[in-house]
Design a protein around this motif. Structure first.
Motif: not given
Length: 544
Positions: A83-97, A156-163
């Protein structure tokens, strides 16, 4: 991730501080082509070839894409097993990781100006919710993990479309606009193609980080929307190979447990059957964009695979299983009722179970405990993992991506090499590269590119074949192991060689007599595939 099928040599991004070698013989041939041509082309083109070599030496790069709140990051965690990728809306979910293999666990925040800042992981092992930097200056995040799964595949975890966040949308759209950039980057990531207005909307470092994706895993939920289809088309078109299709894209129907079984005809009230039927319908709608659509419950998969499900959770489920049938049935009607119902199990404990398993997972686990009261926590975790559908997704990833990694990466590299030569503006240089590619394509190992093309044509329905022949094309094109290609697991080498030669003759006859022109094109490819298998088996037999 399961081990890559025989025939592919897996590379890692960090081995003694240097890149590993290409993943297979065709990628190695493309790498040799780049090295031979570097002294013969301009410095700018040679720098671009260095980028191609770097990507050839890295694991297959898979972009996980989808709409916001589709559960992408949860699925990423399940696939990685942590469990390394953040799942709650925050700074990191707005970035490509980018999650990739490393000899030391660390996070690198990559800024738009090329600077990097190393950060530790949070105490719980995840990427920190807040980075402590101005996010508007950040290009993307590189996360290095000593994780066996990432030796086979960079995720590569990408920000979600529709944000609703325009900046987040832009960070995701750089993956889409990358497909429209027909030039290439130099070794520093600077774009020097003519490009277009769209390609200039995004920073070069960020585009370079994601445009290298060679395959796409698209995550969606039960409500397939028109813009999902458009987004999938854009994502797959943005892969480095510039070719979207069943060779390099699959989709998952996530949150399968939320499907109301009664709304799906033929499900007979079974939630998982309903999800399977719905996934098949979505696969038909998305052809030829994807190889398949598979149902999965990302939350349960993440909890079971990343160590979130503990023996304390198993004990709590045993408590829940002891409740009377009527109370339990009412509690499982909704999340609110489950946590607020008066019973002997503390509300906090129930909330924790709900957070990890949701109602479907709780029901599955309770039924298992009632059927087998002495079931261990480990056995219960494995049962939940099976119920999540993650194993099927991993197996499909291995079939669609890992077993074809050599061909996918080689095709992507050749596309980049061609684009580099085209962007040079030098006709002699362009012709020199073209001639070198033609020589490479005549080699036996390059035939897998033709096989992948034939596979795409048949799987997408662009070329219609009888059902048995379609299955044979898919089998030959979807496996790297010879016995699996022939559908003769357990056969001796002599038996496999005889069968390969027989099928080669059959497909040659079919190509000449009875096949339509389109079918004949595919048949010639399959004939040569079988013939090369026969040659390989005969040569290995002679060397024994």
């Amino acid at each position: 991730m399961p081990p890559v099928t025989q025939g592919a040599t897996v590379s890692t991004t960090e081995q003694g501080g240097r890149l590993a070698g290409p993943v297979g013989p065709l990628s190695a041939s493309v790498a040799n082509l780049c090295r031979r041509l570097q002294p013969q082309v301009s410095p700018r083109t040679a720098a671009g070839f260095a980028q191609v070599l770097r990507r050839l030496g890295a694991p297959l790069q898979v972009a996980v894409a989808g709409r916001i709140k589709s559960g992408k990051s949860t699925l990423v965690n399940a696939l990685i097993g942590r469990r390394v990728a953040p799942t709650d809306i925050g700074e990191c979910t707005r970035l490509v990781t980018r999650f990739q293999y490393g000899t030391v666990d660390r996070i690198e925040v990559v800024f738009k100006d090329g600077r990097k800042q190393v950060l530790p992981f949070a105490p719980d092992g995840s990427i920190p919710a807040e980075l402590g930097v101005d996010i508007d200056t950040v290009s993307h995040i590189e996360a290095y993990l000593t994780n066996a799964a990432l030796q086979h595949m960079t995720v590569i975890d990408t920000p979600g479309l529709g944000s609703l966040d325009a900046a987040s949308v832009a960070r995701t759209e750089h993956l889409l606009s990358a497909a429209r950039t027909e030039g290439a980057e130099d070794a520093d990531g600077e774009d020097w193609s003519d490009g277009d207005a769209d390609s200039d909307e995004l920073d070069e470092t960020s585009r370079n980080a994601v445009a290298g994706a060679e395959a796409v895993l698209y995550v969606m939920t039960q409500g397939l929307r028109a813009d999902d289809e458009q987004a999938l088309a854009a994502f797959t078109a943005a892969t480095a190979s510039r070719e979207a299709g069943p060779v390099n894209a699959i989709a998952v129907l996530n949150k399968a447990d939320t499907i109301v079984a009664e709304t799906v005809e033929g499900a007979d009230g079974d939630t998982w059957r309903a999800a399977t039927l719905l996934a098949r319908k979505q696969a038909d709608l998305l052809k030829p964009r994807v190889a398949d659509v598979l149902p999965v419950i990302g939350l349960i998969a993440e909890s079971a695979e990343s160590g979130q499900f503990t023996s304390s959770d198993a004990d709590a489920l045993r408590q829940v299983a002891e409740l009377d049938d009527d109370s339990l049935e009412v509690m499982l009607l909704s999340a609110d009722i489950f946590t607020s119902w008066e019973c002997d199990v503390p509300a906090g404990v129930r909330a924790r179970l709900l957070e990890k398993l949701d109602l479907f997972g709780i029901r599955c686990a309770v039924e298992a405990v009632r059927e087998q009261p002495d079931i261990t926590a480990g056995a219960l975790r494995r049962l939940l993992l099976d119920a999540s559908g993650l194993a099927a997704v991993r197996a499909r990833l291995n079939t669609v991506f890992a077993a074809r990694a050599d061909g996918i990466k080689a095709a992507a590299a050749l596309a980049s090499v061609t684009a580099l030569a085209h962007a040079s503006g030098n006709a002699a240089e362009r012709q020199r590269v073209h001639d070198a590619i033609e020589v490479l394509l005549a080699k036996p190992e390059a035939h897998q590119l033709r096989v992948l093309e034939a596979l795409t044509l048949v799987a997408s329905g662009a070329v219609e074949m009888p059902e048995d022949l379609t299955e044979e094309v898919l089998r030959v094109g979807s496996n790297a192991d010879v016995a699996a290609q022939l559908g003769k697991s357990g056969g001796s080498q002599a038996e496999l060689a005889t069968y390969a030669l027989e099928r080669a003759g059959w497909w040659r006859s079919f190509a000449s007599f009875g096949a339509t022109p389109a079918q004949s094109r595919v048949a010639h490819v399959v004939h040569r595939a079988y013939f090369l298998i026969w040659q390989q088996l005969r040569a290995s037999g002679d060397n024994r």
